[in-house]
Scaffold this motif. Structure first.
Motif, PDB file in Angstrom:
ATOM      1  N   VAL A  93       0.872  -1.173   0.000  1.00 32.77           N
ATOM      2  CA  VAL A  93       0.000   0.000   0.000  1.00 32.77           C
ATOM      3  C   VAL A  93       0.913   1.228   0.000  1.00 32.77           C
ATOM      4  CG1 VAL A  93      -1.759   1.297   1.241  1.00 32.77           C
ATOM      5  CG2 VAL A  93      -1.801  -1.206   1.265  1.00 32.77           C
ATOM      6  N   LEU A  94       0.822   2.039  -1.054  1.00 25.62           N
ATOM      7  CA  LEU A  94       1.661   3.223  -1.150  1.00 25.62           C
ATOM      8  C   LEU A  94       1.106   4.321  -0.256  1.00 25.62           C
ATOM      9  CD1 LEU A  94       2.312   3.374  -5.006  1.00 25.62           C
ATOM     10  CD2 LEU A  94       3.423   1.972  -3.268  1.00 25.62           C
ATOM     11  N   VAL A  95       1.982   4.944   0.559  1.00 21.19           N
ATOM     12  CA  VAL A  95       1.587   6.005   1.481  1.00 21.19           C
ATOM     13  C   VAL A  95       2.303   7.285   1.055  1.00 21.19           C
ATOM     14  CG1 VAL A  95       1.418   6.730   3.888  1.00 21.19           C
ATOM     15  CG2 VAL A  95       1.426   4.287   3.312  1.00 21.19           C
ATOM     16  N   ALA A  96       1.541   8.318   0.690  1.00 23.97           N
ATOM     17  CA  ALA A  96       2.126   9.578   0.218  1.00 23.97           C
ATOM     18  C   ALA A  96       1.548  10.739   1.012  1.00 23.97           C
ATOM     19  CB  ALA A  96       1.855   9.770  -1.275  1.00 23.97           C
ATOM     20  N   PRO A  97       2.350  11.785   1.272  1.00 24.11           N
ATOM     21  CA  PRO A  97       1.870  12.916   2.076  1.00 24.11           C
ATOM     22  C   PRO A  97       1.199  13.976   1.209  1.00 24.11           C
ATOM     23  CG  PRO A  97       4.181  13.231   1.595  1.00 24.11           C
ATOM     24  CD  PRO A  97       3.782  11.915   0.945  1.00 24.11           C
ATOM     25  N   LEU A  98       0.302  14.711   1.835  1.00 27.44           N
ATOM     26  CA  LEU A  98      -0.224  15.946   1.276  1.00 27.44           C
ATOM     27  C   LEU A  98       0.336  17.108   2.101  1.00 27.44           C
ATOM     28  CD1 LEU A  98      -3.952  15.072   0.522  1.00 27.44           C
ATOM     29  CD2 LEU A  98      -2.137  15.540  -1.139  1.00 27.44           C
ATOM     30  N   PRO A  99       0.246  18.357   1.614  1.00 31.00           N
ATOM     31  CA  PRO A  99       0.764  19.476   2.395  1.00 31.00           C
ATOM     32  C   PRO A  99       0.121  19.540   3.778  1.00 31.00           C
ATOM     33  CG  PRO A  99       0.288  20.178   0.156  1.00 31.00           C
ATOM     34  CD  PRO A  99      -0.265  18.790   0.294  1.00 31.00           C
ATOM     35  N   PRO A 100       0.819  20.077   4.757  1.00 32.77           N
ATOM     36  CA  PRO A 100       0.240  20.217   6.093  1.00 32.77           C
ATOM     37  C   PRO A 100      -1.001  21.102   6.054  1.00 32.77           C
ATOM     38  CG  PRO A 100       2.255  21.487   5.889  1.00 32.77           C
ATOM     39  CD  PRO A 100       2.164  20.644   4.667  1.00 32.77           C
ATOM     40  N   ILE A 101      -1.842  20.939   7.048  1.00 35.09           N
ATOM     41  CA  ILE A 101      -3.091  21.695   7.118  1.00 35.09           C
ATOM     42  C   ILE A 101      -2.941  22.782   8.173  1.00 35.09           C
ATOM     43  CG2 ILE A 101      -5.574  21.554   7.552  1.00 35.09           C
ATOM     44  CD1 ILE A 101      -5.426  18.619   6.691  1.00 35.09           C
ATOM     45  N   GLY A 102      -3.221  23.991   7.800  1.00 36.12           N
ATOM     46  CA  GLY A 102      -3.092  25.120   8.711  1.00 36.12           C
ATOM     47  C   GLY A 102      -2.844  26.389   7.904  1.00 36.12           C
ATOM     48  N   THR A 103      -2.551  27.447   8.604  1.00 36.42           N
ATOM     49  CA  THR A 103      -2.274  28.717   7.931  1.00 36.42           C
ATOM     50  C   THR A 103      -0.840  28.712   7.432  1.00 36.42           C
ATOM     51  OG1 THR A 103      -3.831  29.888   9.355  1.00 36.42           O
ATOM     52  CG2 THR A 103      -2.188  31.209   8.193  1.00 36.42           C
ATOM     53  N   ALA A 104      -0.665  28.935   6.150  1.00 35.27           N
ATOM     54  CA  ALA A 104       0.680  28.951   5.572  1.00 35.27           C
ATOM     55  C   ALA A 104       1.449  30.165   6.072  1.00 35.27           C
ATOM     56  CB  ALA A 104       0.604  28.957   4.045  1.00 35.27           C
ATOM     57  N   ALA A 105       2.566  29.911   6.740  1.00 38.20           N
ATOM     58  CA  ALA A 105       3.401  31.026   7.195  1.00 38.20           C
ATOM     59  C   ALA A 105       4.042  31.700   5.999  1.00 38.20           C
ATOM     60  CB  ALA A 105       4.475  30.506   8.147  1.00 38.20           C
ATOM     61  N   PRO A 106       4.099  33.021   5.980  1.00 35.82           N
ATOM     62  CA  PRO A 106       4.747  33.709   4.844  1.00 35.82           C
ATOM     63  C   PRO A 106       6.231  33.387   4.824  1.00 35.82           C
ATOM     64  CG  PRO A 106       4.282  35.257   6.617  1.00 35.82           C
ATOM     65  CD  PRO A 106       3.620  33.965   7.011  1.00 35.82           C
ATOM     66  N   PRO A 107       6.874  33.536   3.686  1.00 33.95           N
ATOM     67  CA  PRO A 107       8.315  33.253   3.593  1.00 33.95           C
ATOM     68  C   PRO A 107       9.110  34.105   4.570  1.00 33.95           C
ATOM     69  CG  PRO A 107       7.358  33.573   1.406  1.00 33.95           C
ATOM     70  CD  PRO A 107       6.306  33.959   2.382  1.00 33.95           C
ATOM     71  N   ARG A 108      10.148  33.475   5.126  1.00 34.20           N
ATOM     72  CA  ARG A 108      11.016  34.185   6.060  1.00 34.20           C
ATOM     73  C   ARG A 108      12.397  34.396   5.437  1.00 34.20           C
ATOM     74  NH1 ARG A 108      10.327  30.906  11.588  1.00 34.20           N
ATOM     75  NH2 ARG A 108      10.437  29.139  10.170  1.00 34.20           N
ATOM     76  N   TRP A 109      12.397  34.821   4.208  1.00 34.17           N
ATOM     77  CA  TRP A 109      13.667  35.052   3.523  1.00 34.17           C
ATOM     78  C   TRP A 109      14.329  36.316   4.056  1.00 34.17           C
ATOM     79  CZ3 TRP A 109      10.287  34.782  -1.381  1.00 34.17           C
ATOM     80  CH2 TRP A 109       9.839  33.461  -1.564  1.00 34.17           C
ATOM     81  N   GLN A 110      15.624  36.396   3.848  1.00 37.19           N
ATOM     82  CA  GLN A 110      16.389  37.568   4.269  1.00 37.19           C
ATOM     83  C   GLN A 110      17.240  38.053   3.111  1.00 37.19           C
ATOM     84  OE1 GLN A 110      18.503  37.059   7.981  1.00 37.19           O
ATOM     85  NE2 GLN A 110      17.122  35.440   8.637  1.00 37.19           N
ATOM     86  N   ALA A 111      17.533  39.350   3.126  1.00 37.64           N
ATOM     87  CA  ALA A 111      18.394  39.909   2.092  1.00 37.64           C
ATOM     88  C   ALA A 111      19.807  39.374   2.274  1.00 37.64           C
ATOM     89  CB  ALA A 111      18.398  41.436   2.167  1.00 37.64           C
ATOM     90  N   GLY A 112      20.420  38.948   1.183  1.00 34.27           N
ATOM     91  CA  GLY A 112      21.786  38.464   1.224  1.00 34.27           C
ATOM     92  C   GLY A 112      22.743  39.475   0.636  1.00 34.27           C
TER      93      GLY A 112
END
Length: 792
Positions: free
Chosen positions: A304-323
């Protein structure tokens, strides 16, 4: 110790008779089926590959994309979970018959309260749906962890895939770029780079960089898991150590390590009919393709193949930083603004409609479209329409869509130059006749592409410049041969035409007089200051000094001033008048220094011991063998000698002798005796005239001749043929001799070939008991060689 990745990618399958260590060596490299899934929210539909997190109320449509000749039938099952200790209700399970024309798709709504979601592909054997549902409801914690870890592993695998694909593409098209691009790619995607690969031949670099893939993925996001990055929800961290040697993994990699108790729990559901096979969800366009780490079984127990779906909840915005370290000009071709902690930007399709919001100094704003570029390590500007109307810009904000949601940030150091912003500092006056440093300020230094100097009637000359601040640059203008008058500086900027022109005025620098020093009794003094090339004359009382040679001294000039008469004034400060070539005069301070110390040579004596077996050579008084010692005495005038003396060779090498070391001895107040060994002071290669001068309080006297250092040949004998007029002179260093004769005038010499390296030279039988040698080191002073009784 580096923290092990909190989310482990490789789920081990418990097969009968297979050791746990062998299970840990399996990577997710087997292709599984593809799934086409769309998510609808608020009237907008996106493929699952563009959704970082699901939300309650989202409408999902999922289909399995099997080939037309698929023989094995699978049931597609969706299961929603609500925590490790809270079994989900039966109504949270949905199924579809993938082979059916009417019921092949799942059309479901994410239920309120769900926290994780999994997809199962179960073989159609009758009762498969109930079996899977009962297994999940019976042990929900195992499947909660499976949902978290498999999704984390899928994101890590996406980073690795992006790196491998980019390296392969560059290696095929332009392998010369790998050396510079691979380190940036590795940093962008959080991949461990084997720098030794870059020292290999270019044809082998790409294969080397992508081998041992199971060990390449590094922890991302400054210690956070990627699942935390997406939803802000902490995951179970109990299995972070699973990939360490202590836990049996032996590698720092999410593709090999797996906690054994999780594997046992997963294996506890193995029945005679079914066993569970974990799968990673890998983006493939708008579909996801499953990646397996073990071949599925179509015999009992079936997989039986088991595959994930995206987590459920509010998507946190990207936390990128200037390089990066400095500003980036938005108008520069292929301008890229560096980002850090942005691996998901390059490895997934979550970010959409990216652009830079920029606001100019006049209030106008623009959105500049950008694209993610992992090879450059940031976002690259894709369109520049309307930049010329913005004026100056001192920053830009990255914004767009993160899945369904809007996001804004971070603020990036993007800049633009405003027309006419550059100004000369402190003014536009420059000094001609020498290099002139000019500081410009007010614009965006990152946007300057070229600086050129313009002269009347001449072509513009490009000049070097460097950025010293974000709004400041420094240039050195080559004005050595430039005349005074109007000049211009053209500043070319990226994206701006024509260049900005700054009008300059070239002027001759006025002389700066720091002072004049001359010793009493001298006819020569030194004027110090700046731009002393303009000086025409200097007067001290009735004495007139005219310019001699000029040299640079630190940040100023030294100008030698010459007079026809010696200075007879007593030591002390006096006033002087300096006249410039343009007729201007200025007052200066002159210092009459005490007379220079002078010496008169009283006596000298050279001592030299010839080596054993070498014929003695008698030297005139002025010659000194380089291996000998010279004792000499001199009388000091103009006061007692305090500092010592300085001795110099003809090549300018100097040495100092003083009283502290015993090299100088006083006899009374004004007589000094000195002893000099040339090879001890200057080495054994010294030859030629040696001179000396006195030093008193830092003021040197005039140079005076001391001796002529000569190198002597070592002559061992003279052999003559009986009854004939020929003899042979033997020895070492015959090349030091220029000519040989039997009288001091060398009226009929035997010339020695220059560079002669033989051990003997033929010459006529001498008339007396001596030969006279003319040495190359002292051609005007023949030396006497005393001969033994000739043999034969």
């Amino acid at each position: 110790m580096v923290r092990v990745l909190s989310v482990l990618v490789a789920w081990l399958i418990l097969f009968t008779g297979v050791a746990a260590r062998a299970q840990q060596q399996n990577g997710f490299d087997l292709e599984g089926p593809a799934l086409a899934i769309t998510v609808e929210r608020g009237g907008v539909t996106l493929p699952i590959t563009a959704v970082p997190a699901l939300r309650a109320g989202d409408r999902l449509i999922a289909r399995a994309a099997f080939p037309d000749d698929q023989s094995a039938r699978y049931i597609l099952i969706a299961a929603f979970l609500r925590g490790a200790t809270n079994p989900p209700p039966k109504k949270w399970f949905f199924d579809a018959e993938t082979w059916s024309k009417k019921n092949s798709a799942l059309e479901i709504t994410v239920p309120e309260g769900a926290e994780q979601a999994l997809l199962f592909l179960a073989p159609e054997t009758g009762g498969g749906f109930d079996t899977v549902r009962d297994a999940v409801r019976g042990r929900p914690g195992v499947f909660v962890r499976a949902a978290q870890d498999l999704y984390q592993a899928s994101l890590d695998h996406a980073r690795l895939d992006a790196f491998v694909a980019a390296v392969g593409r560059i290696g095929d098209s332009d392998p010369a770029r790998l050396g510079t691009v691979a380190p940036v790619l590795a940093k962008s995607l959080g991949i461990k780079l084997n720098v030794e690969c870059l020292s290999r031949p270019r044809a082998l670099q790409a294969a080397c960089l992508t081998q041992n893939r199971e060990t390449l993925v590094l922890q991302a996001q400054r210690g956070s898991t990627l699942a935390e990055t997406l939803t802000g929800t902490p995951v179970d961290l109990a299995y972070r150590i699973a990939a360490t040697p202590e836990a049996g993994g032996g590698y720092y990699s999410p593709y090999i390590g797996l906690a054994r108790d999780v594997a046992r729990l997963f294996g506890a559901f193995r029945t005679a009919q079914y066993q569970y096979l974990p799968a990673l969800s890998v983006n493939s366009g708008e579909q996801i393709r499953l990646k397996l780490n073990a071949a599925p079984s179509f015999q009992n127990p079936r997989s039986v193949l088991v595959a994930p779906l995206p987590p459920i909840g509010t998507a946190a915005p990207p936390r990128w930083q200037a390089g990066g370290q400095g500003s980036v000009c938005l108008a520069r071709p292929e301008a890229t603004l560096p980002l850090e902690d942005a691996s998901l930007l390059y490895a997934t399709g979550y970010a959409r409609n990216l652009s830079l919001a920029v606001t100019g100094s006049g209030g106008a704003s623009r959105d500049l479209p950008v694209v993610a570029d992992a090879e450059a390590g940031g976002v690259r500007i894709a369109g520049r329409d309307g930049l010329s109307d913005l004026g100056s810009v001192t920053g830009a904000v990255l914004h767009g869509k993160w899945g369904f949601d809007d996001f804004s940030g971070p603020r990036l150091p993007g800049v633009l130059d405003a027309p006419g912003a550059w100004q000369a500092q402190p003014d536009a006056t420059v000094i001609v006749g020498r290099e002139h440093k000019l500081t410009l300020h007010g614009g965006a230094a990152a946007c300057v592409s070229q600086v050129a100097l313009g002269e009347p009637g001449g072509a513009n000359r490009t000049v070097a410049w460097k950025m010293t601040a974000p709004d400041q640059l420094e240039t050195t203008l080559p004005l050595k041969g430039t005349r005074a008058g109007p000049l211009s500086l053209a500043i070319a900027r990226f994206g701006a035409t024509p260049p900005q022109t700054i009008e300059l005025t070239g002027r001759v620098e006025a002389s700066r007089i720091d002072g004049f020093t001359v010793h009493s009794g001298d006819r020569e003094g030194v004027l110090r200051g700046a731009r002393l090339d303009q000086v025409k004359q200097l007067s001290v009382g009735s004495l007139r000094f005219t310019p001699g040679s000029i040299t640079r001294d630190g940040d100023g000039d030294r100008l030698t001033m010459l007079s026809e008469a010696a200075v007879e004034r007593a030591a002390g400060p006096v006033d002087a008048t300096v006249t410039l070539k343009d007729g201007r005069t200025t007052r200066a301070r002159a210092n009459i220094a005490p007379p220079r110390p002078t010496a008169s040579l009283l006596s000298r004596k050279a001592a030299y011991q010839a080596p054993e077996g070498v014929l003695p050579i008698t030297l005139p008084d002025a010659l000194l063998p380089e291996g000998g010692r010279l004792d000499f005495s001199f009388r000091v005038a103009n006061g007692p000698l305090r500092d010592g003396i300085e001795i110099a060779t003809r090549d300018g090498t100097t040495a100092r002798l003083d009283f502290k070391t015993g090299a100088l001895q006083r006899i009374g107040e004004d007589v000094v005796v000195a002893s000099v060994t040339p090879h001890a002071l200057f080495g054994r290669s010294v030859a030629g005239p040696v001179r000396f001068r006195l030093l008193n309080d830092g003021a040197p006297g005039d140079w005076q001749p001391l001796a002529q250092v000569v190198r002597l040949p070592e002559l061992t004998g003279l052999s003559c043929t009986e009854g004939e007029g020929e003899c042979s002179l033997t020895g070492r260093g015959l090349f030091l001799i220029a000519a040989i004769g039997d009288n001091a005038e060398l009226t009929s010499p035997t010339n020695v070939p220059i560079g002669f390296v033989g051990a003997a030279i033929d010459l006529p039988r001498p008339a007396g008991d001596a030969l006279f040698l003319r040495l190359h080191d002292a051609l005007d002073a023949p030396v006497r060689l005393n001969l033994p009784e000739p043999k034969g």
